[in-house]
Design a protein around this motif. Structure first.
Motif, short mmCIF file in Angstrom:
data_model
loop_
_atom_site.label_atom_id
_atom_site.label_comp_id
_atom_site.label_asym_id
_atom_site.label_seq_id
_atom_site.Cartn_x
_atom_site.Cartn_y
_atom_site.Cartn_z
N PRO A 1 0.83 -1.21 0.00
CA PRO A 1 0.00 0.00 0.00
C PRO A 1 0.87 1.26 0.00
N PRO A 2 0.53 2.24 -0.81
CA PRO A 2 1.32 3.48 -0.85
C PRO A 2 1.38 4.21 0.48
N ASP A 3 0.39 3.95 1.37
CA ASP A 3 0.37 4.63 2.66
C ASP A 3 0.96 3.79 3.78
N ARG A 4 1.76 2.77 3.41
CA ARG A 4 2.32 1.90 4.44
C ARG A 4 3.19 2.66 5.44
N ALA A 5 3.93 3.66 4.99
CA ALA A 5 4.77 4.42 5.91
C ALA A 5 3.92 5.05 7.01
N ALA A 6 2.75 5.54 6.64
CA ALA A 6 1.87 6.17 7.63
C ALA A 6 1.25 5.13 8.55
N SER A 7 0.73 4.03 7.98
CA SER A 7 0.06 3.03 8.80
C SER A 7 1.01 2.31 9.75
N ALA A 8 2.29 2.19 9.33
CA ALA A 8 3.27 1.52 10.18
C ALA A 8 4.09 2.50 11.02
N ARG A 9 3.74 3.78 10.95
CA ARG A 9 4.39 4.81 11.77
C ARG A 9 5.89 4.90 11.50
N PHE A 10 6.25 4.83 10.23
CA PHE A 10 7.67 4.87 9.87
C PHE A 10 8.17 6.30 9.74
N ASP A 11 9.39 6.50 10.14
CA ASP A 11 10.08 7.73 9.79
C ASP A 11 10.53 7.69 8.34
N TYR A 12 10.77 6.44 7.84
CA TYR A 12 11.15 6.27 6.43
C TYR A 12 10.88 4.82 6.05
N LEU A 13 10.38 4.63 4.83
CA LEU A 13 10.18 3.29 4.27
C LEU A 13 11.06 3.15 3.04
N ALA A 14 12.06 2.27 3.12
CA ALA A 14 13.01 2.05 2.03
C ALA A 14 12.54 0.88 1.19
N LEU A 15 12.21 1.16 -0.07
CA LEU A 15 11.68 0.14 -0.97
C LEU A 15 12.68 -0.22 -2.06
N GLY A 16 12.53 -1.41 -2.59
CA GLY A 16 13.25 -1.85 -3.77
C GLY A 16 12.31 -2.56 -4.71
N ASP A 17 12.73 -2.80 -5.92
CA ASP A 17 12.03 -3.54 -6.99
C ASP A 17 11.95 -2.71 -8.25
N TRP A 18 11.44 -1.48 -8.18
CA TRP A 18 11.47 -0.60 -9.34
C TRP A 18 12.89 -0.07 -9.52
N HIS A 19 13.36 -0.08 -10.76
CA HIS A 19 14.74 0.32 -11.03
C HIS A 19 14.89 1.82 -11.26
N GLY A 20 13.78 2.53 -11.24
CA GLY A 20 13.84 3.97 -11.39
C GLY A 20 13.81 4.66 -10.03
N HIS A 21 14.28 5.89 -10.01
CA HIS A 21 14.29 6.71 -8.80
C HIS A 21 12.89 7.31 -8.65
N VAL A 22 12.14 6.84 -7.65
CA VAL A 22 10.72 7.19 -7.54
C VAL A 22 10.39 7.63 -6.11
N ARG A 23 9.78 8.78 -6.01
CA ARG A 23 9.24 9.26 -4.73
C ARG A 23 7.79 8.83 -4.63
N VAL A 24 7.48 7.98 -3.68
CA VAL A 24 6.10 7.56 -3.45
C VAL A 24 5.40 8.56 -2.53
N GLY A 25 6.13 9.06 -1.57
CA GLY A 25 5.63 10.05 -0.62
C GLY A 25 6.80 10.63 0.14
N ASP A 26 6.52 11.54 1.06
CA ASP A 26 7.61 12.18 1.80
C ASP A 26 8.49 11.19 2.53
N ARG A 27 7.91 10.05 2.93
CA ARG A 27 8.65 9.08 3.73
C ARG A 27 8.89 7.76 3.01
N THR A 28 8.54 7.67 1.74
CA THR A 28 8.64 6.40 1.01
C THR A 28 9.29 6.63 -0.34
N TRP A 29 10.38 5.91 -0.61
CA TRP A 29 11.13 6.10 -1.85
C TRP A 29 11.63 4.76 -2.41
#
Length: 292
Positions: free
Chosen positions: A180-208
């Motif tokens: 879910p794109p809002d996982r950082a919020a639901s899990a109360r993360f200061d930052y959510l570090a993702l992998g899989d897409w090979h492009g540089h993508v900002r999902v939200g302020d705390r998810t990249w």
């Protein structure tokens, strides 16, 4: 609490063979991928970061050759002050038991394989919540457990996962294994570090997504990157900086051809002006129009 700074990377795909490219170029592409580890160390040193998070697909397959994973460990271990935190992705999932058991046995003290979902305190008052892939197609959202795991509310809280946030079926329904794109919020993360897409993508302020540190196709233009993240205080927005890591620049260009035009000049205009730099540029040129 002092700020916490780390490097976020993913999708190194060490051991990829680039079979569809000419032999002389193939060797340079393979070597560039291995050098990506050194470039991540350079990024960490530049930003004075002591931790590098790899959000999956360190290797291109579940069966890399012994020299591939041994060399990776050797380079990571050469800088013992920098700690590596690694989760398996879909290309090198935990189903590769032989790979990861040998990797774990020979890993230096600063290289950490995260094969469980329990929170790990990677530094004082810094908790990492990993989501390693148990197999190539898990069939479920592997971050769904994260909101339920408690950590000290006064500490930093970072998520580390591998997967897509926009995988939809033909009927428009969200696939069961998407994040879910809002996982950082639901899990109360200061930052959510993702992998899989090979492009540089900002999902939200705390998810990249950081993008692969060395590009491997024309899907994403430019050179590979990683991300330097600075957490100033729990709950505060992270400061995110992009750092270039790639040797090869990839370009997908359109070349319009018009009657009476000097096509050779038009092609030359697309090329880097410095001829010495062209060796490190890969271009796919799509000619359109017509010419005699």
């Amino acid at each position: 609490m002092p700020p916490f700074r780390f490097i976020h990377s993913a999708d190194l795909h060490l051991g990829r063979r680039f079979g569809g490219y000419p032999e002389d170029l193939r060797g340079r592409l393979v070597e560039a991928r291995h050098n990506a580890i050194n470039h991540l160390v350079t990024a960490a040193q530049f930003h004075e970061a002591k931790h590098i998070l790899i959000a999956g697909d360190l290797f291109d397959s579940e069966t890399p050759t012994d020299p591939v994973w041994r060399q990776a460990l050797a380079v990571m271990g050469a800088n013992p002050a920098i700690h590596w935190w690694i989760i398996p992705g879909n290309h090198d999932s935990l189903a590769a038991e032989s790979l990861w058991s040998r990797f774990r046995e020979q890993a230096p003290a600063n290289v950490h394989l995260l094969d469980d979902v329990e929170p790990v305190e990677i530094a004082p008052n810094v908790f990492l919540l990993p989501a390693p892939l148990p197999r190539r197609y898990p069939g479920r959202d592997l971050t769904s457990h994260m909101p339920g795991y408690e950590t000290d509310p006064r500490a930093f809280r970072i998520g580390l996962a591998h997967g897509s946030i926009q995988n939809f079926s033909e009927e428009g329904a969200r696939a069961e294994d998407t994040i879910p794109p809002d996982r950082a919020a639901s899990a109360r993360f200061d930052y959510l570090a993702l992998g899989d897409w090979h492009g540089h993508v900002r999902v939200g302020d705390r998810t990249w997504y950081p993008g692969t540190p060395e590009r491997d196709a024309f899907t994403h233009d430019g050179r590979g990157t990683c991300i330097c993240v600075t957490l100033a205080a729990p709950g505060a927005p992270p400061m995110v900086e992009t750092f270039p890591t790639g040797l090869f620049a990839w370009h997908d260009e359109v070349l319009p051809i018009l009657p009476g035009q000097n096509a050779a000049d038009a092609l030359t205009a697309l090329l880097p002006p410095d001829r010495a730099e062209r060796r490190d540029h890969l271009m796919r040129i799509r000619a359109t129009g017509r010419a005699t």
